[in-house]
Design an enzyme around this catalytic site. Structure first.
Site, PDB file in Angstrom:
ATOM      1  N   GLU A  75      -4.616  -7.223   8.520  1.00 24.37           N
ATOM      2  CA  GLU A  75      -4.943  -6.513   9.764  1.00 24.37           C
ATOM      3  C   GLU A  75      -6.140  -7.117  10.486  1.00 24.37           C
ATOM      4  O   GLU A  75      -6.303  -6.953  11.690  1.00 24.37           O
ATOM      5  CB  GLU A  75      -5.226  -5.035   9.466  1.00 24.37           C
ATOM      6  CG  GLU A  75      -3.991  -4.198   9.179  1.00 24.37           C
ATOM      7  CD  GLU A  75      -3.253  -3.788  10.448  1.00 24.37           C
ATOM      8  OE1 GLU A  75      -3.615  -4.246  11.551  1.00 24.37           O
ATOM      9  OE2 GLU A  75      -2.282  -3.009  10.328  1.00 24.37           O
TER      10      GLU A  75
ATOM     11  N   LYS B 106     -13.937  -3.403   9.109  1.00 26.27           N
ATOM     12  CA  LYS B 106     -14.328  -4.195   7.936  1.00 26.27           C
ATOM     13  C   LYS B 106     -13.370  -5.345   7.663  1.00 26.27           C
ATOM     14  O   LYS B 106     -13.752  -6.353   7.048  1.00 26.27           O
ATOM     15  CB  LYS B 106     -14.460  -3.286   6.713  1.00 26.27           C
ATOM     16  CG  LYS B 106     -13.224  -2.452   6.388  1.00 26.27           C
ATOM     17  CD  LYS B 106     -12.219  -3.145   5.502  1.00 26.27           C
ATOM     18  CE  LYS B 106     -10.977  -2.313   5.293  1.00 26.27           C
ATOM     19  NZ  LYS B 106      -9.993  -2.977   4.408  1.00 26.27           N
TER      20      LYS B 106
ATOM     21  N   ASP C  94     -15.678   0.391   1.549  1.00 23.30           N
ATOM     22  CA  ASP C  94     -14.513  -0.428   1.874  1.00 23.30           C
ATOM     23  C   ASP C  94     -14.929  -1.845   2.259  1.00 23.30           C
ATOM     24  O   ASP C  94     -14.251  -2.828   1.945  1.00 23.30           O
ATOM     25  CB  ASP C  94     -13.741   0.234   3.016  1.00 23.30           C
ATOM     26  CG  ASP C  94     -12.251  -0.074   2.970  1.00 23.30           C
ATOM     27  OD1 ASP C  94     -11.828  -0.849   2.103  1.00 23.30           O
ATOM     28  OD2 ASP C  94     -11.510   0.458   3.808  1.00 23.30           O
TER      29      ASP C  94
ATOM     30  N   ASN D 139      -7.212  -9.993   3.587  1.00 22.47           N
ATOM     31  CA  ASN D 139      -8.034 -10.523   4.675  1.00 22.47           C
ATOM     32  C   ASN D 139      -8.992 -11.597   4.164  1.00 22.47           C
ATOM     33  O   ASN D 139      -9.162 -12.641   4.798  1.00 22.47           O
ATOM     34  CB  ASN D 139      -8.811  -9.376   5.335  1.00 22.47           C
ATOM     35  CG  ASN D 139      -7.895  -8.458   6.123  1.00 22.47           C
ATOM     36  OD1 ASN D 139      -7.472  -8.767   7.223  1.00 22.47           O
ATOM     37  ND2 ASN D 139      -7.575  -7.303   5.546  1.00 22.47           N
TER      38      ASN D 139
ATOM     39  N   THR E 109     -13.598  -5.196   0.285  1.00 25.76           N
ATOM     40  CA  THR E 109     -12.725  -6.127   0.995  1.00 25.76           C
ATOM     41  C   THR E 109     -13.368  -7.496   1.162  1.00 25.76           C
ATOM     42  O   THR E 109     -12.674  -8.507   1.219  1.00 25.76           O
ATOM     43  CB  THR E 109     -12.349  -5.552   2.379  1.00 25.76           C
ATOM     44  OG1 THR E 109     -11.970  -4.188   2.237  1.00 25.76           O
ATOM     45  CG2 THR E 109     -11.205  -6.314   3.005  1.00 25.76           C
TER      46      THR E 109
ATOM     47  N   TRP F 236       0.827  -1.203   0.000  1.00 24.26           N
ATOM     48  CA  TRP F 236       0.000   0.000   0.000  1.00 24.26           C
ATOM     49  C   TRP F 236       0.868   1.263   0.000  1.00 24.26           C
ATOM     50  O   TRP F 236       0.599   2.221  -0.724  1.00 24.26           O
ATOM     51  CB  TRP F 236      -0.947  -0.034   1.188  1.00 24.26           C
ATOM     52  CG  TRP F 236      -1.946   1.085   1.301  1.00 24.26           C
ATOM     53  CD1 TRP F 236      -2.335   1.685   2.462  1.00 24.26           C
ATOM     54  CD2 TRP F 236      -2.728   1.708   0.279  1.00 24.26           C
ATOM     55  NE1 TRP F 236      -3.297   2.648   2.219  1.00 24.26           N
ATOM     56  CE2 TRP F 236      -3.555   2.678   0.871  1.00 24.26           C
ATOM     57  CE3 TRP F 236      -2.796   1.543  -1.112  1.00 24.26           C
ATOM     58  CZ2 TRP F 236      -4.435   3.483   0.151  1.00 24.26           C
ATOM     59  CZ3 TRP F 236      -3.671   2.345  -1.841  1.00 24.26           C
ATOM     60  CH2 TRP F 236      -4.476   3.296  -1.218  1.00 24.26           C
TER      61      TRP F 236
ATOM     62  N   LYS G 245      -4.950   1.205   8.695  1.00 28.47           N
ATOM     63  CA  LYS G 245      -6.260   0.833   9.208  1.00 28.47           C
ATOM     64  C   LYS G 245      -6.103  -0.225  10.292  1.00 28.47           C
ATOM     65  O   LYS G 245      -5.364  -1.188  10.102  1.00 28.47           O
ATOM     66  CB  LYS G 245      -7.142   0.284   8.085  1.00 28.47           C
ATOM     67  CG  LYS G 245      -7.362   1.234   6.909  1.00 28.47           C
ATOM     68  CD  LYS G 245      -8.086   0.551   5.766  1.00 28.47           C
ATOM     69  CE  LYS G 245      -8.238   1.461   4.559  1.00 28.47           C
ATOM     70  NZ  LYS G 245      -8.870   0.782   3.402  1.00 28.47           N
TER      71      LYS G 245
ATOM     72  N   SER H  62      -9.740   0.656  -1.655  1.00 25.41           N
ATOM     73  CA  SER H  62      -8.544   0.949  -2.459  1.00 25.41           C
ATOM     74  C   SER H  62      -7.539  -0.191  -2.380  1.00 25.41           C
ATOM     75  O   SER H  62      -6.719  -0.243  -1.472  1.00 25.41           O
ATOM     76  CB  SER H  62      -7.889   2.249  -1.962  1.00 25.41           C
ATOM     77  OG  SER H  62      -7.777   2.245  -0.538  1.00 25.41           O
TER      78      SER H  62
END
Length: 473
Positions: free
Chosen positions: A288, A197, A250, A262, A254, A16, A110, A144
């Site tokens: 994460e 999320k 988001d 994830n 995701t 990222w 995040k 993103s």
């Protein structure tokens, strides 16, 4: 209009961070990226590619890499921090003291701290940056994927800051025709939407890996968004933020995108792999949602917010629970309304926009009718809360018609309308948004907020319809 060019520093050489550095350099900014690994720095400077974390995506020749963080901080006007949440304090540490009042720091991370349950905002402004620099921190979030940003595919994100002028400045510095930034002052909502999320993305991956199908995925997304909204608003977020890019946007990306780390972790868990083996094979990349699942469970308990889906996900990821049994347990809970009556009453009775707990605990609940001898006045923020508090199948939109205020200054009438979210309801939701916009022109700020609520309901309707029609190839 002239495009402003400045010196940009990116702190973090993962996928990222590299994608954002590519974007900034491509926009024309004088950009340097900091990476811890010497091999990453060498690859970017000599091969013009981050061969370890973002292979196959060339870096602009002008993009330079360094492993000297002090140099990157002191030479930059705009700093993008792209460090995994659990390592922010350790990574920045003493270097944050180098920050000067003219600089801007944008967090692009995040998550929630596993140790302290702090968001990135709380970590940075409470423990990392100097007190005099706190008003110079902004937060970027939204749907993103790094690879798509690096490729230059159209992307929209949210930039949040407590000072709207700062958010607008960052928005202008980062936006291009292929990377559009919207701005917000709801830092808490943008932060929590981006953090929470990730756990649901793991859940959707597990569901897909076990072959549970499209129905299950859609249920996880919508009911999971409900739990995210309850938790976020309990921490002070505005519920409408959860229907925007940093929330629903988001979350959908995701939970359904094949590029999601994830979701990939969840897929492999659902197919029977062990979490330790999955993490060991990721080459240093971080999902994460794995540590955040622990943090959410503790946070929900601390806030007194019931989150059965999040609780079940934690049990599968970290306690070895059988996913089939967890699904059975969640599906066999006491039958309830889709949107709890106390949530609707609380949204109507209070301008706080709360979407959790009993309405009796909300300011003004059951009391306003006796004040001034009139009916309780319903503000625009209450109307917005009611619309956003029902992101799972039924949108509650409050419309209030007012007559010239009498002695009590109270509205003459309230109407509660339920708009079903589905393919047949999209025209209704869109009409509500259009009507809200018309009212905004006539009635000022009150109606502008109400129009925003209707627009959020319309957006939710469209997403619900798309997810209902979508079939995985």
């Amino acid at each position: 209009m002239a495009v402003e060019i400045t010196k940009v520093g990116v702190i973090g050489g993962g996928s990222w961070g590299t994608a954002l550095a590519i974007h900034c350099a491509r926009r024309g900014h004088d950009t340097v990226i900091w990476a811890r690994g010497a091999s990453t720095v060498t690859a970017i400077n000599s091969l013009h590619e981050n061969t370890e974390y973002l292979p196959g995506y060339p870096c602009p020749p002008a993009l330079r890499a360094s492993n000297d963080m002090a140099e990157v901080i002191t030479r930059s006007e705009l700093l993008l921090m792209v460090v995994p949440t659990q390592h922010i304090v350790q990574t920045l540490g003493e270097e944050a003291k180098l920050l000067k009042p003219h600089q801007i720091l944008v967090s692009c991370s995040k998550g929630i701290s596993l140790d302290s349950l702090e968001t990135v905002e709380e970590l940075l402004e409470g423990r990392v940056v100097p007190p005099e620099f706190r008003h110079r921190v902004a937060y970027l979030s939204g749907p993103s994927f790094a690879a798509e940003v690096a490729k230059g595919l159209p992307t929209a994100v949210t930039v949040a800051a407590k000072d709207e002028e700062l958010a607008a400045r960052v928005q202008a510095l980062l936006s291009t025709p292929r990377f559009r930034c919207y701005r917000s002052t709801d830092v808490v909502g943008v932060e929590l939407g981006g953090a929470l999320k990730n756990v649901l993305a793991i859940a959707c991956g597990i569901s897909d890996g076990m072959g549970f199908g499209n129905n299950t995925r859609a249920a996880l997304i919508t009911r999971g968004l409900y739990e995210i909204t309850k938790l976020a608003v309990a921490r002070g977020a505005h519920p409408l933020t959860m229907s925007g890019l940093a929330g629903m946007g988001d979350l959908v990306l995701t939970c359904t995108g094949d590029l999601s780390r994830n979701r990939t972790v969840g897929l492999r868990l659902g197919r029977g792999e062990k979490l330790e083996d999955i993490q060991a094979s990721m080459g240093g990349a971080v999902a994460e949602g794995v540590p955040t699942a622990v943090a959410i469970r503790r946070l929900a308990s601390k806030m007194g917010v019931e989150c059965p889906i999040m609780e079940g996900i934690h049990a599968v990821i970290h306690m070895g629970a059988n996913a089939q049994q967890v699904v059975t347990d969640v599906m066999s809970r006491e039958l309830k309304p889709e949107v709890a009556p106390d949530i609707i009453r609380g949204a109507l009775a209070s301008g706080s926009g709360s979407v959790h707990g009993s309405c009796a605990s909300l300011p003004g609940a059951g009391e306003a009718a006796g004040a001034g001898g009139g009916a309780p006045a319903t503000t625009a923020s209450e109307s917005a809360s009611a619309a956003a508090a029902a992101p799972n199948g039924v949108a509650t939109v409050v419309t209030t018609t007012t007559s010239p205020p009498g002695q009590g200054g109270a509205p003459s009438k309230q109407q509660l309308q339920h708009v079903e979210l589905g393919a047949t309801a999209i025209p209704t939701a869109a009409a509500a948004a259009a009507a809200g916009a018309a009212w905004a022109r006539e009635e000022g700020e009150h109606w502008r907020l109400l129009a925003a609520a209707a627009t959020g309901a319309a957006a939710a309707a469209v997403v619900a319809w798309v997810l209902g029609r979508w079939q995985r190839a």
